[in-house]
Motif scaffolding. Structure first.
Motif, PDB file in Angstrom:
ATOM      1  N   LEU A   1       0.804  -1.217   0.000  1.00 21.27           N
ATOM      2  CA  LEU A   1       0.000   0.000   0.000  1.00 21.27           C
ATOM      3  C   LEU A   1       0.839   1.270   0.000  1.00 21.27           C
ATOM      4  O   LEU A   1       0.309   2.369  -0.160  1.00 21.27           O
ATOM      5  CB  LEU A   1      -0.911   0.016   1.247  1.00 21.27           C
ATOM      6  CG  LEU A   1      -1.953  -1.110   1.306  1.00 21.27           C
ATOM      7  CD1 LEU A   1      -2.459  -1.293   2.727  1.00 21.27           C
ATOM      8  CD2 LEU A   1      -3.099  -0.807   0.358  1.00 21.27           C
ATOM      9  N   GLY A   2       2.130   1.107   0.201  1.00 18.91           N
ATOM     10  CA  GLY A   2       2.990   2.281   0.261  1.00 18.91           C
ATOM     11  C   GLY A   2       2.851   3.059   1.560  1.00 18.91           C
ATOM     12  O   GLY A   2       3.202   4.232   1.634  1.00 18.91           O
ATOM     13  N   THR A   3       2.314   2.423   2.568  1.00 21.11           N
ATOM     14  CA  THR A   3       2.171   3.083   3.871  1.00 21.11           C
ATOM     15  C   THR A   3       3.387   2.780   4.729  1.00 21.11           C
ATOM     16  O   THR A   3       4.164   1.886   4.433  1.00 21.11           O
ATOM     17  CB  THR A   3       0.902   2.596   4.593  1.00 21.11           C
ATOM     18  OG1 THR A   3       0.870   1.166   4.543  1.00 21.11           O
ATOM     19  CG2 THR A   3      -0.336   3.152   3.933  1.00 21.11           C
ATOM     20  N   ASN A   4       3.518   3.541   5.813  1.00 19.34           N
ATOM     21  CA  ASN A   4       4.669   3.383   6.675  1.00 19.34           C
ATOM     22  C   ASN A   4       4.245   3.008   8.092  1.00 19.34           C
ATOM     23  O   ASN A   4       3.630   3.801   8.793  1.00 19.34           O
ATOM     24  CB  ASN A   4       5.482   4.684   6.687  1.00 19.34           C
ATOM     25  CG  ASN A   4       6.767   4.528   7.478  1.00 19.34           C
ATOM     26  OD1 ASN A   4       7.323   3.431   7.567  1.00 19.34           O
ATOM     27  ND2 ASN A   4       7.228   5.618   8.066  1.00 19.34           N
ATOM     28  N   GLU A   5       4.560   1.788   8.498  1.00 20.55           N
ATOM     29  CA  GLU A   5       4.245   1.311   9.845  1.00 20.55           C
ATOM     30  C   GLU A   5       2.776   1.506  10.214  1.00 20.55           C
ATOM     31  O   GLU A   5       2.449   1.835  11.341  1.00 20.55           O
ATOM     32  CB  GLU A   5       5.122   2.010  10.892  1.00 20.55           C
ATOM     33  CG  GLU A   5       6.585   1.593  10.817  1.00 20.55           C
ATOM     34  CD  GLU A   5       7.367   2.061  12.034  1.00 20.55           C
ATOM     35  OE1 GLU A   5       7.164   1.477  13.101  1.00 20.55           O
ATOM     36  OE2 GLU A   5       8.140   3.034  11.915  1.00 20.55           O
ATOM     37  N   GLU A   6       1.912   1.337   9.215  1.00 29.28           N
ATOM     38  CA  GLU A   6       0.494   1.525   9.513  1.00 29.28           C
ATOM     39  C   GLU A   6      -0.252   0.190   9.527  1.00 29.28           C
ATOM     40  O   GLU A   6      -0.953  -0.130  10.479  1.00 29.28           O
ATOM     41  CB  GLU A   6      -0.141   2.475   8.499  1.00 29.28           C
ATOM     42  CG  GLU A   6      -1.552   2.891   8.912  1.00 29.28           C
ATOM     43  CD  GLU A   6      -2.183   3.841   7.933  1.00 29.28           C
ATOM     44  OE1 GLU A   6      -1.488   4.323   7.028  1.00 29.28           O
ATOM     45  OE2 GLU A   6      -3.405   4.082   8.078  1.00 29.28           O
ATOM     46  N   TYR A   7      -0.082  -0.567   8.454  1.00 32.52           N
ATOM     47  CA  TYR A   7      -0.769  -1.860   8.375  1.00 32.52           C
ATOM     48  C   TYR A   7       0.144  -3.037   8.712  1.00 32.52           C
ATOM     49  O   TYR A   7      -0.328  -4.148   8.903  1.00 32.52           O
ATOM     50  CB  TYR A   7      -1.379  -2.041   6.982  1.00 32.52           C
ATOM     51  CG  TYR A   7      -2.550  -1.116   6.738  1.00 32.52           C
ATOM     52  CD1 TYR A   7      -3.824  -1.462   7.196  1.00 32.52           C
ATOM     53  CD2 TYR A   7      -2.389   0.108   6.091  1.00 32.52           C
ATOM     54  CE1 TYR A   7      -4.903  -0.619   6.995  1.00 32.52           C
ATOM     55  CE2 TYR A   7      -3.460   0.955   5.895  1.00 32.52           C
ATOM     56  CZ  TYR A   7      -4.711   0.590   6.337  1.00 32.52           C
ATOM     57  OH  TYR A   7      -5.776   1.431   6.145  1.00 32.52           O
ATOM     58  N   ARG A   8       1.438  -2.793   8.707  1.00 36.68           N
ATOM     59  CA  ARG A   8       2.437  -3.799   9.092  1.00 36.68           C
ATOM     60  C   ARG A   8       2.378  -5.039   8.189  1.00 36.68           C
ATOM     61  O   ARG A   8       1.959  -4.968   7.057  1.00 36.68           O
ATOM     62  CB  ARG A   8       2.251  -4.219  10.547  1.00 36.68           C
ATOM     63  CG  ARG A   8       2.038  -3.051  11.486  1.00 36.68           C
ATOM     64  CD  ARG A   8       3.328  -2.590  12.086  1.00 36.68           C
ATOM     65  NE  ARG A   8       3.100  -1.316  12.784  1.00 36.68           N
ATOM     66  CZ  ARG A   8       4.015  -0.741  13.544  1.00 36.68           C
ATOM     67  NH1 ARG A   8       5.196  -1.288  13.709  1.00 36.68           N
ATOM     68  NH2 ARG A   8       3.773   0.409  14.114  1.00 36.68           N
TER      69      ARG A   8
END
Length: 585
Positions: free
Chosen positions: A304-311
RNA sequence: GUUUCCGUGGCCUAAUGGAUAAGGCACUGGCCUCCGAAGCCAGUCAUGUGGGUUCGAAUCCCACCGGAAACACCA
């Protein structure tokens, strides 16, 4: 006040036309109840309107007051109000009390058990709750889940939803193997006694103790696990038999708590579909295979290109055995395919928030359009005093069985003391209703996100803000009606001078439909729990200040119907919480 | 370290952004010749800190303090 929409509409029209003549935006004014007790009406704060006025020559509160005064003169033509006032920026409209008392009371009496509920709207909601593990005991921590889930279902149904009550049973895993191994080694051939739950729980505690303290037993369990995985028939038979015992035990408890389920899912039935899905996920490139060194995962942040959000979600162990997430994925799909749900709710404690967020995201990535219709209803856990978490390992759990037994015993003593002429069966029945109410109430009387601290003193306290207090109000109402030597009037005119306590009681009753709607939208049974208590308080005020049977003429008749309506409202509110109302206590 | 939740009288809780912050427990003192005293009445005591948004903040935003929880093979 759901029952007075027409009055609000008239008032809205007046305010809207006022806005149009002054060039103000419409739809800014919302109604609320007048917070002062003893009088009855609706209030319109005019601050939003005043703040929207481009003319800033006056400060907002002064302008609001000016508007209120103008509107007061225009609203005076409206029928049904005894008094209208403009004060401190509010337009307060006081209802003509007799007219509205009749309207509320006749609505309650006319709808009876249905008062508070709305019509079906055809929306289908599944609520998954309880979710116990077989071969293990139920404790007070589980109670909050069951009571909260059950109550949410009641409230959703009352708000017009079609509800499917689902229970997802953990019938496989290490805990089951431990139990079976211990049973075969030390209790072979034994059968459960009448208290199945208790018997299963004792054997589980024994197995767990051996597992941590006896290396030989631990080795035996591992050997057992291997045989289980190999599909040994003997173990399958034993598993089926012992699982049935456990389910019988659960059914006893659910019957006692007044809970039932429409659909039971077993972990064992989603394990293989789960493993099959993992293969698909690997093929599609969503999952990464780290075997044999590492497990099969979905790196959500990377995808998802998220950072430490969904792990990262681990969906299969490195040895190829299944995990919680392995089974959750097919279960979620099965629910929507089987029932075409508008919403799928998971009543699961707050510690699994990240996991639930991940599951919903995985469904979205798999392309299921219903992914955003999954909803985690998180609740905080039940602690012990001193912020001690209940743990079966430390032996700090309070078993449901013990709690119910102890509370019923206490309640029985009180009933015997207060009402010695009841026969023994009736005493026990009453004691159970009181005890269960007392136990359930604190589990839902606070917000879902607040920790409940369990201690024996307050759990067994039948006074103050508690279910027995509310039940007592029902009993008092019933007592008046029982002593009546004539048929109770079905309706009466309210022509006597209403006391403030009567007005308050009627106003409280009128709020039930609104409270139910709000509780349903927010998934908060606590709103109904608080409401039920306030309604009981209002009834007790009425009871102490207003004689009924000894009153004269029309006062007596109107109070008699008021008592009936109050009793219905109290019983309906309690019933939404899963609490029964005894007729004597 | 990242994220989430919770801070309201001695203790536990309540309050769609609206008027005087509402109850329960505990404590003290009252109330049963009168529909059930598991009740009622009276009394003392509260929004963690500092900013911000707003006509208006317990409530929304930011920071900090304090507590709890989650974050790769438990469920």
């Amino acid at each position: 006040m759901l029952m007075f929409e027409d009055v609000k509409e008239h008032l809205t029209q007046i305010i809207d036309s006022f806005c149009q003549t002054r060039g103000l935006p419409t739809g800014k004014v919302e109604f609320r109840n007048i917070p002062f007790s003893g009088e009855w009406g609706i209030a319109a704060p005019l601050f939003p309107l005043a703040a929207a006025d481009p003319d800033k020559s006056l400060p907002v509160p002064k302008k609001a007051q000016e508007f209120a005064e103008i509107l007061k003169t225009q609203a005076e033509e409206l029928p049904g109000f005894s008094r209208i006032e403009a004060i401190r920026g509010y337009l307060n409209l006081y209802f003509e009390p007799h007219q509205y008392a009749e309207r509320v009371v006749s609505t309650v009496l006319g709808q009876g058990k249905g008062f508070g509920s709305s019509e079906q709207q055809g929306k289908k909601v599944m609520v998954e709750y309880s979710n116990p593990n077989t071969h293990k005991p139920l404790h007070v921590g589980h109670l909050r889940n069951v009571i909260l889930g059950g109550s949410v279902c009641n409230i959703l149904e009352a708000s017009g939803k079609k509800v499917i009550r689902a229970n997802y049973i953990g019938d496989i895993g290490l805990h089951v193997i431990k139990w079976m191994c211990n049973y075969e080694m030390y209790h072979s051939g034994e059968q459960p006694d009448a208290d199945t739950m208790r018997w299963m729980a004792d054997l589980y505690a024994e197995a767990d103790k051996r597992f941590v303290s006896e290396p030989a037993f631990e080795a035996a369990v591992r050997d057992y696990f291997g045989r289980w995985d190999a599909g040994e028939q003997h173990l399958k038979d034993l598993w089926k038999q012992t699982r049935d015992w456990s389910m019988e035990g659960f059914d006893q408890v659910y019957a006692l708590l007044g809970e039932h389920f429409d659909r039971i899912y077993f972990e064992s039935e989603v394990e293989e579909p789960g493993k099959a899905l993992i293969e698909q996920l690997l093929e599609s490139g969503l999952a990464e295979d780290g075997r044999p060194e590492n497990p099969v995962i979905i790196d959500l942040d990377k995808k998802l290109g998220t950072n430490e959000e969904y792990r990262v979600v681990v969906i299969l162990r490195s040895d190829g055995t299944s995990l919680y997430a392995t089974k959750e994925i097919p279960l979620a799909i099965m629910k929507f395919e089987e029932y075409d749900l508008d919403q799928s709710i998971y009543v699961i404690d707050v510690r699994q928030s990240l996991h639930m967020k991940q599951m919903s995201k995985v469904m979205e990535l798999m392309g299921y359009p219903w992914a955003n219709r999954m909803r985690h209803l998180a609740y905080e856990i039940v602690n012990l005093p001193g912020n001690v978490t209940m743990s079966s390992r430390d032996g700090t759990v309070v078993l449901l069985d013990d709690l119910i037994r102890e509370a019923t015993q206490r309640a029985l003593e009180v009933v015997r003391e207060k009402n010695p002429t009841l026969d023994a069966d009736m005493m026990l029945e009453v004691a159970e209703k009181v005890a269960l109410g007392a136990i359930k109430y604190p589990m839902i009387a606070r917000e879902n996100t607040k920790i409940v601290t369990f201690d024996w003193d307050s759990a067994l306290d039948f006074n103050g803000q508690s279910a027995p207090y509310i039940q007592y109000a029902v009993v008092r109402a019933n007592s008046i009606l029982r002593r009546l030597n004539e048929p109770a009037p079905s309706m009466a005119a309210f022509s006597h001078e209403l006391l403030p306590v009567e007005v308050n009681l009627i106003e409280k009753m009128s709020q039930l439909p609104d409270v139910v709607q709000k509780a349903a939208v927010e998934f908060k049974p606590s709103l109904v729990a608080t409401y039920a208590f306030e309604l009981a308080q209002a009834f007790n005020d009425f009871y102490t200040q207003c004689p009924v049977l000894s009153a004269e003429g029309s006062t007596r008749l109107s109070r008699l119907v008021l008592v009936q309506a109050a009793k219905i409202s109290l019983e309906n509110a309690l019933s939404l919480l899963g609490i029964q109302s005894p007729q004597v206590m």
